[in-house]
Design an enzyme around this catalytic site. Structure first.
Site, PDB file in Angstrom:
ATOM      1  CB  SER A 105      -0.882   0.005   1.250  1.00 53.68           C
ATOM      2  OG  SER A 105      -0.085   0.247   2.413  1.00 53.68           O
ATOM      3  CE1 TYR A 158      17.382  -4.250   0.732  1.00 49.60           C
ATOM      4  CE2 TYR A 158      17.856  -6.454   1.548  1.00 49.60           C
ATOM      5  CZ  TYR A 158      17.219  -5.227   1.685  1.00 49.60           C
ATOM      6  OH  TYR A 158      16.410  -4.986   2.763  1.00 49.60           O
ATOM      7  N   GLY A 169      25.760  -8.349   5.563  1.00 47.05           N
ATOM      8  CA  GLY A 169      25.023  -9.520   5.069  1.00 47.05           C
ATOM      9  C   GLY A 169      24.175 -10.039   6.224  1.00 47.05           C
TER      10      GLY A 169
HETATM   11  C1  LIG Z   1      15.751 -15.017   2.232  1.00 41.83           C
HETATM   12  C2  LIG Z   1      15.831 -15.174   3.741  1.00 41.83           C
HETATM   13  C3  LIG Z   1      16.193 -13.923   4.470  1.00 41.83           C
HETATM   14  C4  LIG Z   1      16.467 -14.125   5.934  1.00 41.83           C
HETATM   15  C5  LIG Z   1      17.122 -12.998   6.657  1.00 41.83           C
HETATM   16  C6  LIG Z   1      17.927 -12.090   5.790  1.00 41.83           C
HETATM   17  C7  LIG Z   1      18.830 -11.194   6.556  1.00 41.83           C
HETATM   18  C8  LIG Z   1      19.384 -10.129   5.662  1.00 41.83           C
HETATM   19  C9  LIG Z   1      18.644  -8.859   5.917  1.00 41.83           C
HETATM   20  C10 LIG Z   1      18.975  -7.764   5.013  1.00 41.83           C
HETATM   21  C11 LIG Z   1      18.525  -6.520   5.232  1.00 41.83           C
HETATM   22  C12 LIG Z   1      17.755  -6.173   6.372  1.00 41.83           C
HETATM   23  C13 LIG Z   1      17.273  -4.926   6.517  1.00 41.83           C
HETATM   24  C14 LIG Z   1      16.483  -4.529   7.683  1.00 41.83           C
HETATM   25  O1  LIG Z   1      16.107  -3.391   7.775  1.00 41.83           O
HETATM   26  S1  LIG Z   1      16.148  -5.674   8.917  1.00 41.83           S
HETATM   27  C15 LIG Z   1      15.433  -4.720  10.253  1.00 41.83           C
HETATM   28  C16 LIG Z   1      14.048  -5.089  10.431  1.00 41.83           C
HETATM   29  N1  LIG Z   1      13.552  -4.481  11.649  1.00 41.83           N
HETATM   30  C17 LIG Z   1      12.387  -3.847  11.706  1.00 41.83           C
HETATM   31  O2  LIG Z   1      11.648  -3.778  10.747  1.00 41.83           O
HETATM   32  C18 LIG Z   1      12.040  -3.257  13.034  1.00 41.83           C
HETATM   33  C19 LIG Z   1      10.997  -2.169  12.976  1.00 41.83           C
HETATM   34  N2  LIG Z   1       9.799  -2.593  12.247  1.00 41.83           N
HETATM   35  C20 LIG Z   1       8.524  -2.215  12.588  1.00 41.83           C
HETATM   36  O3  LIG Z   1       8.300  -1.504  13.550  1.00 41.83           O
HETATM   37  C21 LIG Z   1       7.381  -2.678  11.703  1.00 41.83           C
HETATM   38  O4  LIG Z   1       7.690  -3.920  11.143  1.00 41.83           O
HETATM   39  C22 LIG Z   1       7.084  -1.662  10.563  1.00 41.83           C
HETATM   40  C23 LIG Z   1       5.882  -2.195   9.757  1.00 41.83           C
HETATM   41  C24 LIG Z   1       8.264  -1.434   9.644  1.00 41.83           C
HETATM   42  C25 LIG Z   1       6.703  -0.297  11.144  1.00 41.83           C
HETATM   43  O5  LIG Z   1       5.737  -0.412  12.167  1.00 41.83           O
HETATM   44  P1  LIG Z   1       4.500   0.657  12.271  1.00 41.83           P
HETATM   45  O6  LIG Z   1       4.970   2.028  12.134  1.00 41.83           O
HETATM   46  O7  LIG Z   1       3.733   0.268  13.489  1.00 41.83           O
HETATM   47  O8  LIG Z   1       3.718   0.343  10.953  1.00 41.83           O
HETATM   48  P2  LIG Z   1       2.277  -0.354  10.711  1.00 41.83           P
HETATM   49  O9  LIG Z   1       2.219  -1.680  11.330  1.00 41.83           O
HETATM   50  O10 LIG Z   1       1.234   0.653  11.076  1.00 41.83           O
HETATM   51  O11 LIG Z   1       2.327  -0.546   9.118  1.00 41.83           O
HETATM   52  C26 LIG Z   1       2.479   0.567   8.239  1.00 41.83           C
HETATM   53  C27 LIG Z   1       1.962   0.163   6.864  1.00 41.83           C
HETATM   54  O12 LIG Z   1       2.743  -0.959   6.400  1.00 41.83           O
HETATM   55  C28 LIG Z   1       1.868  -2.059   6.132  1.00 41.83           C
HETATM   56  N3  LIG Z   1       2.541  -3.322   6.470  1.00 41.83           N
HETATM   57  C29 LIG Z   1       3.063  -3.649   7.678  1.00 41.83           C
HETATM   58  N4  LIG Z   1       3.584  -4.891   7.638  1.00 41.83           N
HETATM   59  C30 LIG Z   1       3.353  -5.374   6.386  1.00 41.83           C
HETATM   60  C31 LIG Z   1       3.629  -6.626   5.734  1.00 41.83           C
HETATM   61  N5  LIG Z   1       4.257  -7.632   6.358  1.00 41.83           N
HETATM   62  N6  LIG Z   1       3.254  -6.768   4.456  1.00 41.83           N
HETATM   63  C32 LIG Z   1       2.602  -5.763   3.787  1.00 41.83           C
HETATM   64  N7  LIG Z   1       2.335  -4.529   4.360  1.00 41.83           N
HETATM   65  C33 LIG Z   1       2.691  -4.369   5.644  1.00 41.83           C
HETATM   66  C34 LIG Z   1       0.670  -1.805   7.023  1.00 41.83           C
HETATM   67  O13 LIG Z   1      -0.461  -2.518   6.574  1.00 41.83           O
HETATM   68  C35 LIG Z   1       0.531  -0.298   6.933  1.00 41.83           C
HETATM   69  O14 LIG Z   1      -0.042   0.063   5.702  1.00 41.83           O
HETATM   70  P3  LIG Z   1      -1.637   0.452   5.620  1.00 41.83           P
HETATM   71  O15 LIG Z   1      -1.865   1.577   6.561  1.00 41.83           O
HETATM   72  O16 LIG Z   1      -1.858   0.793   4.189  1.00 41.83           O
HETATM   73  O17 LIG Z   1      -2.380  -0.794   6.037  1.00 41.83           O
HETATM   74  N1  LIG Z   2      20.258  -8.347  10.761  1.00 41.28           N
HETATM   75  C1  LIG Z   2      20.621  -8.399   9.489  1.00 41.28           C
HETATM   76  O1  LIG Z   2      20.838  -9.469   8.924  1.00 41.28           O
HETATM   77  C2  LIG Z   2      20.788  -7.131   8.715  1.00 41.28           C
HETATM   78  C3  LIG Z   2      20.480  -5.903   9.226  1.00 41.28           C
HETATM   79  N2  LIG Z   2      20.707  -4.781   8.475  1.00 41.28           N
HETATM   80  C4  LIG Z   2      20.512  -3.451   9.052  1.00 41.28           C
HETATM   81  O2  LIG Z   2      21.024  -3.434  10.362  1.00 41.28           O
HETATM   82  C5  LIG Z   2      20.306  -2.476  11.132  1.00 41.28           C
HETATM   83  C6  LIG Z   2      19.828  -3.118  12.415  1.00 41.28           C
HETATM   84  O3  LIG Z   2      18.911  -4.156  12.120  1.00 41.28           O
HETATM   85  P1  LIG Z   2      18.635  -5.354  13.140  1.00 41.28           P
HETATM   86  O4  LIG Z   2      19.398  -5.136  14.375  1.00 41.28           O
HETATM   87  O5  LIG Z   2      18.806  -6.603  12.403  1.00 41.28           O
HETATM   88  O6  LIG Z   2      17.068  -5.180  13.396  1.00 41.28           O
HETATM   89  P2  LIG Z   2      16.234  -4.585  14.621  1.00 41.28           P
HETATM   90  O7  LIG Z   2      14.810  -4.690  14.232  1.00 41.28           O
HETATM   91  O8  LIG Z   2      16.676  -5.197  15.895  1.00 41.28           O
HETATM   92  O9  LIG Z   2      16.679  -3.056  14.650  1.00 41.28           O
HETATM   93  C7  LIG Z   2      15.949  -1.997  14.123  1.00 41.28           C
HETATM   94  C8  LIG Z   2      15.898  -0.901  15.155  1.00 41.28           C
HETATM   95  O10 LIG Z   2      15.332   0.267  14.558  1.00 41.28           O
HETATM   96  C9  LIG Z   2      14.489   0.881  15.516  1.00 41.28           C
HETATM   97  N3  LIG Z   2      13.443   1.639  14.819  1.00 41.28           N
HETATM   98  C10 LIG Z   2      12.534   1.154  13.945  1.00 41.28           C
HETATM   99  N4  LIG Z   2      11.705   2.137  13.545  1.00 41.28           N
HETATM  100  C11 LIG Z   2      12.117   3.271  14.176  1.00 41.28           C
HETATM  101  C12 LIG Z   2      11.669   4.604  14.176  1.00 41.28           C
HETATM  102  N5  LIG Z   2      10.623   4.985  13.449  1.00 41.28           N
HETATM  103  N6  LIG Z   2      12.327   5.508  14.936  1.00 41.28           N
HETATM  104  C13 LIG Z   2      13.413   5.139  15.684  1.00 41.28           C
HETATM  105  N7  LIG Z   2      13.878   3.881  15.715  1.00 41.28           N
HETATM  106  C14 LIG Z   2      13.236   2.936  14.979  1.00 41.28           C
HETATM  107  C15 LIG Z   2      13.893  -0.258  16.341  1.00 41.28           C
HETATM  108  O11 LIG Z   2      13.560   0.166  17.669  1.00 41.28           O
HETATM  109  P3  LIG Z   2      12.055   0.559  18.112  1.00 41.28           P
HETATM  110  O12 LIG Z   2      11.162  -0.534  17.694  1.00 41.28           O
HETATM  111  O13 LIG Z   2      12.190   0.775  19.603  1.00 41.28           O
HETATM  112  O14 LIG Z   2      11.749   1.869  17.423  1.00 41.28           O
HETATM  113  C16 LIG Z   2      15.059  -1.256  16.374  1.00 41.28           C
HETATM  114  O15 LIG Z   2      15.809  -1.084  17.546  1.00 41.28           O
HETATM  115  C17 LIG Z   2      19.197  -1.943  10.240  1.00 41.28           C
HETATM  116  O16 LIG Z   2      19.625  -0.755   9.612  1.00 41.28           O
HETATM  117  C18 LIG Z   2      19.065  -3.021   9.197  1.00 41.28           C
HETATM  118  O17 LIG Z   2      18.559  -2.513   7.997  1.00 41.28           O
HETATM  119  C19 LIG Z   2      21.194  -4.830   7.211  1.00 41.28           C
HETATM  120  C20 LIG Z   2      21.487  -6.024   6.644  1.00 41.28           C
HETATM  121  C21 LIG Z   2      21.337  -7.272   7.357  1.00 41.28           C
END
Ligand SMILES: CCCCCCCCC/C=C\C=C\C(=O)SCCNC(=O)CCNC(=O)[C@H](O)C(C)(C)COP(=O)(O)OP(=O)(O)OC[C@H]1O[C@@H](n2cnc3c(N)ncnc32)[C@H](O)[C@@H]1OP(=O)(O)O
Ligand SMILES: NC(=O)C1=CN([C@@H]2O[C@H](COP(=O)(O)OP(=O)(O)OC[C@H]3O[C@@H](n4cnc5c(N)ncnc54)[C@H](OP(=O)(O)O)[C@@H]3O)[C@@H](O)[C@H]2O)C=CC1
Length: 333
Positions: free
Chosen positions: A155, A197, A239
């Protein structure tokens, strides 16, 4: 003739594939010839790499420092003498982490609530930081949001949510601190955590890929522009490193983990302590000549995915004899 060649090539491909699969399953279960065993060559070291006291009298801000990789970076910087400030949305999580790390290292860790999507909240957070510790010497933009999702299911708000956290959030924190540091004639090290990526793009995480690419452009641009104010800007592309935040949103069933490890030449995931050591080095004065750098830290995953012949790792020596004989027999074009 063409049919005969195609037939022979097809049979060879089948032989190669089926014997590789047999060997794979004998050694490692159903998939992945290479996972596991070679990891013994690459043991992760968990202790802090830099000399103790490397961050004495230095203040470090780590966004998203309450969990995962940000928490590990905070622990390492604190152990090396820094006074740390961790900032994100969940104050209870931040406070718990701050207390745990402080009690282990003896150095103060401050918890400040901040949603980086909101520029006003960021400005108030920086006011709080100035009051607590003064402006930081080290800024690590680590906070992020992500989830796997086919792009046709996204969305507008899903797109906005990820790009607001990752790109706008990093920009708001960086610009707010940068302006105040410039005003105060104080230099600082800025580090952004992106992902492999960000360079290649990736399906199914398109908002994250787009926003992380933007972060890289922002940091490379500022490295060029703000060196004159004493600021360094660097990027680490991690990674896969197991954290609850990442793995629960990117591989919720755990189904992809083995295939992912199989394609990593070092045969294992990274660890939070390893990336914390790299982040500490990049943020330290030992790296004072490093700016504008993009450091890929992924056990070789990126190049392994990129090279179109890398699957040939599964060809056995006997199969190579056969292939070589075929190639050598070819005359002309
Ligand atoms: C191939 C195997 C892979 C295995 C692992 C690979 C590792 C390598 C990783 C490489 C890169 C990693 C990068 C990263 O960044 S990892 C860090 C991840 N950590 C987080 O995401 C922590 C914080 N996240 C959150 O708080 C939530 O997940 C958030 C959705 C990003 C934000 O939360 P919030 O503000 O509460 O948002 P809402 O829940 O209100 O959602 C907003 C909006 O998004 C839609 N939405 C939410 N989830 C999904 C989903 N799963 N699919 C589709 N859409 C989703 C939600 O419906 C809302 O939209 P709308 O209002 O239109 O409904
Ligand atoms: N783990 C992995 O394999 C990889 C991770 N990364 C990168 O490493 C970093 C850390 O990820 P990782 O530790 O794995 O994941 P986590 O989900 O543990 O870390 C994400 C952090 O971001 C904070 N955060 C999310 N939204 C907000 C916001 N709106 N304002 C302030 N803080 C926010 C969360 O805290 P809170 O919910 O309290 O806001 C949380 O502590 C990220 O940049 C991710 O993209 C990149 C490649 C691979």
């Amino acid at each position: 003739m063409a049919a005969r060649v195609v037939g022979r090539a097809g049979r060879l491909a089948l032989v190669v594939r089926s014997s590789a699969v047999r060997l794979q399953s004998r050694l490692h279960g159903s998939t992945g010839l290479r996972s596991g065993s070679q990891a013994n060559f690459f043991p992760p070291l968990e202790d802090a790499m830099l000399p103790s006291g490397s961050f004495n009298n230095r203040m470090a801000l780590i966004t998203g420092g309450g969990t995962g990789l940000g928490r590990a970076m905070t622990a390492t910087l604190s152990q090396l003498g820094a006074q740390c400030i961790i900032a994100s949305r969940k104050l209870d999580v931040l406070q718990r982490t701050a207390e745990e790390i402080s009690s282990q290292t003896g150095n103060k860790v401050h918890a400040v609530q901040c949603d980086v999507r909101d520029p006003q909240a960021v400005s108030q957070c920086v006011d709080q930081i100035e009051a607590l510790t003064g402006l930081p010497d080290v800024i690590i933009n680590n906070a992020a949001g992500n989830f796997v999702c086919p792009s046709e299911r996204l969305s507008p708000n899903a797109w906005k949510t990820i790009t607001d956290i990752v790109l706008n959030g990093t920009a708001f924190v960086t610009l707010e601190l940068g302006k105040r540091l410039i005003q105060n004639q104080k230099g600082a090290s800025f580090l952004a955590i992106t992902t492999i990526y960000a360079e290649s793009g990736s399906g199914f995480v398109v908002p994250s890929a787009s926003a992380k690419a933007g972060v890289e452009a922002l940091y490379k641009s500022l490295a060029a522009e703000w060196g004159r104010y004493g600021h360094r800007f660097n990027i680490i592309q991690p990674g896969p490193i197991r954290t609850k935040g990442a793995f629960s949103r990117l591989d919720p069933t755990g189904a992809f983990e083995k295939a992912m490890i199989d394609r990593i030449p070092t045969g294992r995931l990274g660890t939070p302590a390893e990336i914390a050591n790299l982040a500490a080095y990049v943020s330290s004065n030992y790296a004072s000549w490093m700016s504008g750098a993009v450091i890929r830290f992924d056990g070789g995953e990126y190049v392994s995915l990129a090279g179109e012949f890398n699957e040939l790792r599964s060809v056995t020596p006997d199969q190579w004899k056969l292939l070589e004989a075929m190639i050598r027999k070819t005359k002309g074009s």
